[in-house]
Design an enzyme around this catalytic site. Structure first.
Site, short mmCIF file in Angstrom:
data_model
loop_
_atom_site.label_atom_id
_atom_site.label_comp_id
_atom_site.label_asym_id
_atom_site.label_seq_id
_atom_site.Cartn_x
_atom_site.Cartn_y
_atom_site.Cartn_z
N GLU A 1 -9.71 -1.75 5.18
CA GLU A 1 -10.26 -1.21 6.35
C GLU A 1 -11.94 -1.91 6.53
OE1 GLU A 1 -8.72 0.19 8.34
OE2 GLU A 1 -8.00 2.29 8.08
N ASP B 1 0.83 -1.08 0.02
CA ASP B 1 0.03 -0.03 -0.10
C ASP B 1 0.96 1.33 -0.01
OD1 ASP B 1 0.95 -0.78 2.64
OD2 ASP B 1 -1.01 -1.05 3.37
N HIS C 1 -7.48 -4.51 10.21
CA HIS C 1 -7.11 -4.38 8.51
C HIS C 1 -5.90 -5.31 8.19
CE1 HIS C 1 -5.14 -0.57 9.66
NE2 HIS C 1 -4.18 -1.63 9.46
N ASP D 1 -7.75 -2.66 14.30
CA ASP D 1 -9.33 -2.98 13.68
C ASP D 1 -9.43 -3.88 12.72
OD1 ASP D 1 -8.08 -1.83 11.15
OD2 ASP D 1 -9.01 -0.08 11.08
C1 F6R Z 1 1.33 -1.59 6.18
C2 F6R Z 1 -0.08 -2.22 6.31
C3 F6R Z 1 -0.72 -2.19 7.33
C4 F6R Z 1 -0.31 -2.71 8.63
C5 F6R Z 1 -0.86 -2.56 9.90
C6 F6R Z 1 -0.13 -3.05 11.10
O1 F6R Z 1 1.91 -1.65 4.78
O2 F6R Z 1 -0.18 -2.91 5.34
O3 F6R Z 1 -1.88 -3.21 7.24
O4 F6R Z 1 0.62 -3.73 8.51
O5 F6R Z 1 -1.36 -1.06 10.10
O6 F6R Z 1 0.64 -1.79 11.43
P1 F6R Z 1 1.84 -1.90 12.76
O7 F6R Z 1 2.85 -3.29 12.03
O8 F6R Z 1 2.62 -0.59 12.31
O9 F6R Z 1 1.44 -2.30 13.81
#
Ligand code: F6R
Length: 260
Positions: free
Chosen positions: A142, A66, A137, A135
């Site tokens: 989301e 992303d 995702h 959440d």
């Molecule tokens: C980032 C991504 C997100 C993160 C998620 C967890 O490329 O795709 O899904 O993996 O927000 O973030 P962290 O690892 O910072 O807790």
């Protein structure tokens, strides 16, 4: 779905082992890359293996999950720059072999379609590294995301922007409101999914991912439908798993030749 409960350092080694096995089998392996905190220890371990053991990424391909929409090209939190700093430059991965969705494109839908085509043309992702949001995702799909979605623009939830404010000097207003993200359908096309989660704040999302009903409300639950999904969690992130003892027992008695 395999669940492994172990300290974060061990989880990173397991993920790096799986990636190394692929790279040693086929130099032009296609890796899916996540940003955020969750994969950082894996990237550290891969950088160590590159420096000390000659693990080569020279012919590999990388596709990011992303990208924020609208962050300046040189913004340090632009995911392209984060991936360059956290992994690509540390393992001498040629820049043109690592791609992400173009969050600065004038035509965002066309950039998303082109990104899907680039992944297809590379032969698809062999191993996709994932983190999970509080959440539920994965990538930036989301809650409410279609379980069949492809790369597209999404609006970030208030929760995700608050979670990510730590990367923007704690100022939630500086976190972009939109992103381009691989869809859940795109992620599900990868041949092996490896998700890492650590910390108690991930416990509910991990419980839902592994044991909840498959639902767009907890997008990561789509992984229950993947034939080769591995969930690597520390004790804190595993603290709400109903079948934690069974997962421990299964992993403890796993034949050593099996790998992830
Ligand atoms: C980032 C991504 C997100 C993160 C998620 C967890 O490329 O795709 O899904 O993996 O927000 O973030 P962290 O690892 O910072 O807790």
């Amino acid at each position: 779905m395999e669940v492994v409960i172990a300290p974060a350092e061990e989880l990173a080694v397991l993920a790096a082992d799986a990636i190394e096995a692929l790279l040693r089998r086929r130099a032009d392996t296609v890796l899916g890359l996540a940003t955020g905190s969750s994969p950082l220890k894996v990237y550290d371990e891969l950088a160590r293996r590159h420096a000390e053991e000659g693990l080569s990424f020279a012919e590999a391909r990388g596709f990011m999950l992303d990208e924020y929409v609208g962050l300046d090209a040189d913004h340090p939190e632009r995911y392209r720059n984060v991936i360059a700093t956290e992994i690509a430059e540390r393992v001498a991965w040629p820049a043109e072999r690592v791609q992400g969705p173009d969050g600065l494109a004038a035509d965002l839908p066309a950039a998303c379609a082109a990104y899907e085509e680039a992944i297809r043309a590379a032969g698809g992702v062999d191993l996709q590294i994932l983190g999970i949001g509080t959440d539920g995702h994965i990538a930036f799909n989301e809650p409410g995301s279609s379980l069949a979605s492809r790369t597209r623009i999404k609006t970030l939830t208030k929760q995700t922007r608050e979670d990510n404010a730590r990367f923007f000097d704690g100022d939630v207003d500086r976190v972009p409101t939109h992103c381009l993200t691989q869809g859940l359908g795109t992620i599900m096309d990868a041949r092996h999914l490896v998700l890492l989660a650590t910390g108690r704040h991930k416990a509910e999302a991990v419980h839902q991912l592994v044991e909840g009903p498959v639902s767009a409300l907890w997008p990561a639950t789509v992984m229950q439908l993947h034939p080769h999904a591995t969930v690597l969690v520390d004790e804190a992130a595993a603290s709400r798993l109903q079948l934690a003892d069974y997962y421990r027992q299964t992993y403890a008695s796993k034949p050593s030749w099996q790998g992830l």
